[in-house]
Write an enzyme that holds these catalytic residues in place. Structure first.
Site, short mmCIF file in Angstrom:
data_model
loop_
_atom_site.label_atom_id
_atom_site.label_comp_id
_atom_site.label_asym_id
_atom_site.label_seq_id
_atom_site.Cartn_x
_atom_site.Cartn_y
_atom_site.Cartn_z
N CYS A 269 9.30 -2.48 -5.25
CA CYS A 269 9.84 -1.39 -4.42
C CYS A 269 9.80 -0.11 -5.24
CB CYS A 269 11.26 -1.71 -3.93
SG CYS A 269 12.45 -2.07 -5.24
N ARG B 11 15.50 -3.41 -4.31
CA ARG B 11 15.19 -3.89 -2.97
C ARG B 11 14.24 -5.09 -3.05
NH1 ARG B 11 13.08 1.59 -0.26
NH2 ARG B 11 12.65 2.09 -2.43
#
Lengths: 148, 289
Positions: free
Chosen positions: B247, B252
């Site tokens: 990410c 994430r």
């Protein structure tokens, strides 16, 4: 340029605290003093023009002029928005009753100074935009106020 | 899905997700350590699951000088301070649909602490269900957690691994927003640009935003069947694929790493924590738009 007195005092207090837990406790206690916008100023649903862009806490800002002085109010719609509530309290303590020009003393660094380097980028932007929204509304008020 | 503390399978794919109900039933269980890990560093102090300790990703998991994680010595000190032993079942939960909980879980896996779970729905579901919070910070009886060398080879990928991955046509999953993936923006919507000088994605990466794996109302992970539709039917991944997730800084993508490895039982999944803040700034690396 120093911040308005009440804000500067909080900044100085936080700068003096090396311990992260103590800093957090100060910020949480400020958040606990947060007061929602008064119904005389605004009722839900709020005007989108008052929304702080990019703020995950769904904060709204109102800067009002009373005579030559300003008063600020906030709503933080996300119940998890602790940081936004803390900042709102700081801004209200520092700006209420001050001349509108006092908002010029605010800068983006205030967020870093209050919350430190551990702030995530999302939080950083939302909080910085709260400061900018206050400054922006104060500038607009200043422009509208009659010149001597 | 729930776990039982006595189960030898805790930490395996079948038992790695625990419910809020399960956590509520194990608040007093000495063999369980509950850890809150948030993006917002103020949240824990306003109230947390009774008995939960806090692990802050910047303070506790990251090296304070080098862009890297803590070493085995520091992990041992952290675990010991939290009263964790190698047999303790560590349950992570947090804000943002368990972003940082998954990140902390992932870092614990680098040190081989496999007795670990994530509380489905995270902090928000716990609150929505009206479960108790406390501001009391617990005190642990410190332990003597063994010093383990961090193993970066199984669950973590580096830039060199990605370059090799490209030549071997391995699978890459970009979990950022479609706009970031397309190079239209260098940061998440409503987030500031933190300095990537190139936008786009690593060549060949498929885009599956992390949030696709979560029910937006409850914050809980979707069912394995629903996840398979997203990752297999729509994104074309296969359980046997060699997959790297990335990410912006790896938080994430640790969420998606968790989904693929534990909820879908994929065998070869790594998280590239250098992610776009490294790839989008490095000189000469290939970028696709």
């Amino acid at each position: 340029m120093p911040y308005p007195q009440a804000i500067q005092e909080i900044v100085d207090l936080l700068r003096a605290l090396d311990d992260r837990t103590e800093r957090i406790q100060v910020l949480v206690s400020l958040a606990e003093r947060f007061r929602d916008v008064s119904p005389e100023t605004a009722i839900r649903p709020f005007e989108e023009s008052r929304r702080v862009p990019g703020c995950e806490s769904d904060a709204f800002v109102w800067v009002k002029a009373v005579g030559d002085n300003m008063f600020v109010e906030f709503a933080v719609e996300n119940p998890q928005g602790v940081s936004a509530k803390a900042l709102a309290t700081v801004l209200k303590l520092g700006l209420d009753g001050q001349p509108i020009e006092a908002a010029d003393q605010l800068d983006d660094e205030l967020v870093f100074t209050l919350f430190g380097s551990g702030l995530s980028m999302g939080k950083n932007l939302g909080l910085t935009n709260m400061v900018r929204a206050v400054r922006h509304q104060a500038v607009s008020l200043h422009r509208q106020s009659p010149r001597p | 899905m729930s776990a039982t503390v006595s189960s030898p399978n805790v930490g395996s794919s079948a038992e790695v997700l625990v419910s809020t109900e399960w956590v509520a039933e194990h608040l007093e269980d000495p063999s369980v350590r509950i850890i809150e890990s948030n993006e917002d560093s103020l949240l824990y102090a306003t109230g947390h699951v009774p008995g939960a300790f806090e692990v802050d990703w910047t303070r506790d998991l990251n090296d304070q000088v080098v862009r890297d994680f803590i070493d085995g010595q520091k992990f041992s000190a952290l675990a010991s301070r939290l009263g964790i032993t190698p047999d303790t079942v560590v349950v992570f939960y947090g804000d943002k649909s368990n972003w940082w909980a998954c990140y902390a879980f992932w870092v614990f896996q680098l040190f081989g602490h496999t007795k670990a779970c994530v509380m489905d729905g995270g902090r928000l579901l716990w609150l929505k269900e009206g479960r108790p919070l406390t501001t009391v910070v617990p005190q642990a009886d410190t332990t003597s957690y063994p010093v383990r060398t961090r193993n970066d080879r199984v669950d973590r990928a580096f830039r060199e691994d990605i370059l090799l991955h490209l030549t071997e046509r391995g699978c890459l999953v970009d979990v950022r927003s479609p706009q970031e993936y397309a190079g239209e923006r260098l940061h998440m919507p409503d987030y500031p640009n933190e300095g990537a000088v190139r936008g786009g994605h690593i060549p060949g990466a498929v885009n599956v935003p992390w949030a696709n794996a979560v029910d937006p109302n409850s914050g809980k992970f979707l069912s394995p069947d629903a996840l398979r539709v997203i990752y297999e039917e729509e994104a074309g991944l296969k359980p046997e694929d060699d997959i790297v997730t990335y990410c912006r800084i790896g938080e994430r993508s640790s969420h998606t790493w968790f989904v693929l490895k534990y909820l879908l039982d994929y065998k070869h999944v790594r998280n590239y924590d250098g992610s776009w803040t490294e790839w989008g700034n490095a000189v000469g690396l290939p970028v696709e738009r």
